[in-house]
Design an enzyme around this catalytic site. Structure first.
Site, short mmCIF file in Angstrom:
data_model
loop_
_atom_site.label_atom_id
_atom_site.label_comp_id
_atom_site.label_asym_id
_atom_site.label_seq_id
_atom_site.Cartn_x
_atom_site.Cartn_y
_atom_site.Cartn_z
N VAL A 92 27.53 4.47 23.38
CA VAL A 92 28.60 5.55 22.93
C VAL A 92 29.85 4.90 23.34
CG1 VAL A 92 29.33 7.68 23.90
CG2 VAL A 92 27.20 7.37 23.84
N CYS A 93 30.54 4.68 21.97
CA CYS A 93 32.02 3.98 22.29
C CYS A 93 33.06 4.94 22.77
CB CYS A 93 32.30 3.31 20.91
SG CYS A 93 31.10 2.22 20.36
#
Length: 452
Positions: A92-93
């Site tokens: 998850v950026c």
């Protein structure tokens, strides 16, 4: 891990679990608050609408000084990238997680917490997720606009196929073909729509994590709430794409980190209806299981019998609400409720029959309510499933109060997550003329209730 960290995490979990936010849920094993599971219900009016997206959150010993590690687990076994910032491998950026370069002031601080992380992830699930890709602001040609539309189309399809349909099939032990599966918790869908019984990578899910599934009942209940919305989404999508049409690969996607496949809404609709049929059969089965449980004098049966007697006595003394309650076939697992519409309201004079079905695993599995009296109402699905949230899950009277409150509320705040009858909701929240039409349809339903 320090006591300070454990106290902080425990408090955050407690606050989220007490929250009235219908979009977020969290859970952990009592013995390990460092490993948390979270689920985000996809926001309305986006391609993620009412999907069930799960994440694992692992808190380090230095929390809250350092952000926890967050991994997306609704990825079809590492095959599906749901967003430019949510990779197929689970990454998850986000700048607050330290997994993406952010502007100054966007990085993690100890003032933030689990809720702010989940809300940040939820904000990625927008009506145009293509814009989350870096460089989007400078890309405005026609091809780019087409990509935006095509990206939304395939996310909507995979939201239904993977996060809703595949998840519910696993919970109910059925394959896409309808066959009963002896072991389904690790099965994944091939991206072309065929079923594959290969196992999810053990590095992604350890055995304890796989068997800890705290959101099963929540997703089942929400499926019943949003069933009409899922069918409506399929009906609309069928006018925009054709079965067998390939997904368009986005410029930022690559093999192993993309969303490949074909549209097949006809098949999704069939599978969705099969899930619904199986859910209804499961609800009906609770009655027989309940009678067997009663004969064994189980604790759940005794608890429900005692609560029934207390609730009946309580409503006899309550002059503000008029309702009758009885057990169907003397079975404490099936309650029949007759509610009389309150005077001076749109429900005045109505006679509404409601059934409450209880699981032998109550309260771990919550009761399922069904209006047997047809009623045109934005909080009641076309099949009679009411959308309500009980304040005390283990207290049956709390469930009854919540159902009545949802039914009677005349000026509710707008919350599309509670609107389970799309046709009624469109009128209720529409123009003045729409609202008049809604009231007319509701009154007609009330009048019919007296004739039945």
């Amino acid at each position: 891990m320090s006591n300070h960290s454990i106290i902080r995490i425990t408090r955050e979990l407690s606050d989220l679990q007490k929250s009235s936010d219908l979009s977020l849920a969290v859970a952990c094993r009592d013995v390990d608050v460092r490993n948390v599971k979270a689920i985000i219900v996809g926001p309305p009016d986006t391609p993620y609408e009412f999907g069930f997206f799960e994440f694992s959150v692992r808190f380090g010993k230095d929390y809250p000084g350092k952000a926890p590690a967050v991994t997306a687990t609704t990825t079809n076994g590492g095959r599906c990238r749901y967003n430019p910032n949510i990779y197929a491998g689970g990454k998850v950026c986000l700048s607050i997680l330290g997994t993406w370069r952010g502007e100054r002031g966007e990085e993690w601080s100890s003032a933030q917490g689990l809720e702010s992380i989940l809300i940040s992830i939820q904000s990625l699930m927008s009506s145009n997720p293509y814009e989350n890709e870096p460089g989007f602001e400078t890309a405005n040609d026609e091809g780019d606009k087409k990509n935006q539309k095509d990206y939304v189309a395939k996310i909507r399809h995979e939201t239904l196929r993977i996060s809703v349909i595949q998840r519910l099939e696993e919970y109910l032990g059925i394959s896409p073909s309808g066959a009963v599966q002896p072991q389904v918790s690790l099965m994944i869908d091939d991206s072309d729509g065929d079923f594959d019984s290969s196992e999810v990578d053990r590095e992604e899910y350890d055995e304890a994590s796989v068997h800890f599934d705290p959101f099963k009942d929540l997703c089942k209940r929400r499926f019943l709430w949003y069933y009409d919305s899922y069918l409506l989404a399929i009906s609309k999508a069928k006018t925009e794409v054709t079965d067998g049409q390939n997904f368009t690969r986005m410029p930022f996607e690559c093999p192993g980190n993309g969303m490949d496949g074909k549209f097949n809404y006809t098949e999704l609709e069939r599978r969705l209806r099969l899930i619904r049929k199986t859910m209804d059969e499961e609800t009906e089965r609770w009655a027989a299981e309940g009678l067997a449980s009663k004969k064994k004098e189980s604790g759940v049966a005794s608890n429900l019998q005692r609560q029934y007697e207390q609730v009946v006595e309580s409503y006899k003394r309550d002059k503000n609400v008029t309702l009758d309650i009885e057990l169907v076939d003397k079975n404490p697992f099936v309650w029949a409720i007759t509610y009389f519409g309150r005077p001076m309201t749109n429900l005045d004079g109505g006679l509404f029959r409601i059934k409450l079905f209880f699981s032998p695993r109550f309260p771990e599995e919550q009761p399922r309510a069904r209006f047997e009296t047809q009623l045109f109402h934005h909080r009641i699905a076309s099949d009679g499933t009411p959308c309500y949230t009980a304040k005390r899950a283990e207290d049956v009277k709390s469930h009854i109060e919540a159902i009545i409150e949802a039914l009677e509320e005349e000026s509710p705040p707008y919350d599309p997550r509670t609107l389970v009858n799309p046709e009624a909701a469109k009128l209720f929240w529409g123009s003045e003329d729409d609202k008049k039409m809604y009231n007319r349809k509701l009154r007609r339903a009330v009048q019919r209730s007296m004739e039945e």
